[in-house]
Design an enzyme around this catalytic site. Structure first.
Site, short mmCIF file in Angstrom:
data_model
loop_
_atom_site.label_atom_id
_atom_site.label_comp_id
_atom_site.label_asym_id
_atom_site.label_seq_id
_atom_site.Cartn_x
_atom_site.Cartn_y
_atom_site.Cartn_z
N ASP A 67 1.88 -3.96 5.65
CA ASP A 67 2.86 -3.20 4.88
C ASP A 67 4.27 -3.70 5.14
O ASP A 67 4.50 -4.52 6.03
CB ASP A 67 2.76 -1.70 5.23
CG ASP A 67 2.55 -1.46 6.73
OD1 ASP A 67 3.06 -2.25 7.55
OD2 ASP A 67 1.86 -0.49 7.08
N ASN A 136 -0.51 11.32 12.01
CA ASN A 136 -1.23 12.05 10.97
C ASN A 136 -2.46 11.27 10.49
O ASN A 136 -3.01 11.56 9.43
CB ASN A 136 -0.31 12.36 9.79
CG ASN A 136 0.23 11.11 9.11
OD1 ASN A 136 -0.09 9.98 9.49
ND2 ASN A 136 1.06 11.29 8.08
N HIS A 138 -2.66 8.17 9.51
CA HIS A 138 -2.51 7.14 8.48
C HIS A 138 -2.84 5.76 9.06
O HIS A 138 -2.69 5.52 10.26
CB HIS A 138 -1.11 7.16 7.85
CG HIS A 138 0.01 6.66 8.69
ND1 HIS A 138 1.18 7.35 8.89
CD2 HIS A 138 0.18 5.50 9.39
CE1 HIS A 138 2.01 6.66 9.65
NE2 HIS A 138 1.41 5.53 9.98
N GLU A 143 -0.96 7.46 3.64
CA GLU A 143 -0.73 8.79 4.15
C GLU A 143 -1.84 9.76 3.71
O GLU A 143 -2.59 9.45 2.78
CB GLU A 143 0.62 9.31 3.63
CG GLU A 143 1.81 8.42 3.96
CD GLU A 143 2.32 8.59 5.39
OE1 GLU A 143 1.55 9.03 6.26
OE2 GLU A 143 3.50 8.28 5.62
#
Length: 240
Positions: A67, A136, A138, A143
């Site tokens: 990313d 979380n 990810h 996400e």
């Protein structure tokens, strides 16, 4: 899903680096998927050490990063392009034309993402994909969502991700968008290695390993992959 627990991040780095070094030695033109963040830094240090000790070259290796932030200059100190060069590439003999990043400043992000996936496929796919995991759960910047993603895409970062990462941004504001490989692109890798350390990752690891497979826990999809190794320290493994 194989789980390995170590005492320290340095021990994890040594173990994971040996897998990557063996892959490069056995397949000098391999394709590696790489990650940023604190988790892979010990691994990258050990890979550089192996290169400096001789007997290995990265001249024919291709890499594709997971990313990149949007609306951040390529050479900004917080770009993932800069991170990878500082933490790994500058210490190897890898060729600049063989390292690949999504362009977070592309005018047409959809075309950029499609082109990136096409490049990976044309290279024969990723042999080993390295991952971290967010608080979380990810992976990449996938996400929690209502459905699993496919190819690379532009994503709006969640408040929790922005909160976790904004400490690094003391000059430019923290970007709110990024380009990232999608879940199905990640899952297409032949082997996946995920690293997690520290108590803040324990809940995400428990949900990934023991919970149901759901896009609300993006990393849970790894339960469906045939060749995944999870490297944890004792704190990250504490809820298993």
């Amino acid at each position: 899903m194989e789980i390995k627990v170590f005492k320290t991040a340095e021990e994890i780095g040594s173990a994971v680096a040996s897998i990557f070094v063996d892959e490069v030695k056995n397949n000098p033109s391999c394709v590696l998927g790489l990650a940023t963040g604190a988790s892979p830094i010990p691994t990258y240090k050990e890979i550089i050490k192996a290169f400096e000790n001789g007997g290995i070259t990265f001249k024919d290796v291709k890499t594709y990063n997971l990313d990149e932030y949007c609306d951040l200059p390529k050479n900004d100190k917080n770009s993932y392009y800069t991170f990878m060069h500082e933490q790994l590439f500058n210490g190897l003999d890898i060729l600049e034309e063989n390292v690949h990043f999504l362009d977070g400043n592309a005018e047409d992000s959809e075309a950029e993402c499609k082109g990136y996936d096409a490049e990976i496929n044309a290279a024969g796919g990723i042999d080993i994909q390295l991952l971290g995991i967010g608080n979380n759960a990810h992976i990449g910047f996938n996400e929690p969502a209502d459905s699993f993603t496919d190819g690379s895409f532009k994503v709006k970062l969640t408040d929790s991700t922005i909160e976790a990462n904004k400490i690094y941004f003391d000059e430019n504001p923290m970007p709110h968008y990024a380009l990232t490989m999608g879940i199905n692109q990640i899952m297409a890798a032949k082997k996946i290695i995920l690293i997690a350390t520290g108590p803040k990752k324990a809940e995400a690891i428990r949900n990934m390993v023991k919970g149901e497979v759901t896009p609300q826990v993006p990393a849970s999809i790894l339960q469906k992959h045939d060749d995944v190794i999870i490297f944890l320290d004792e704190a990250a493994a504490s809820l298993l």
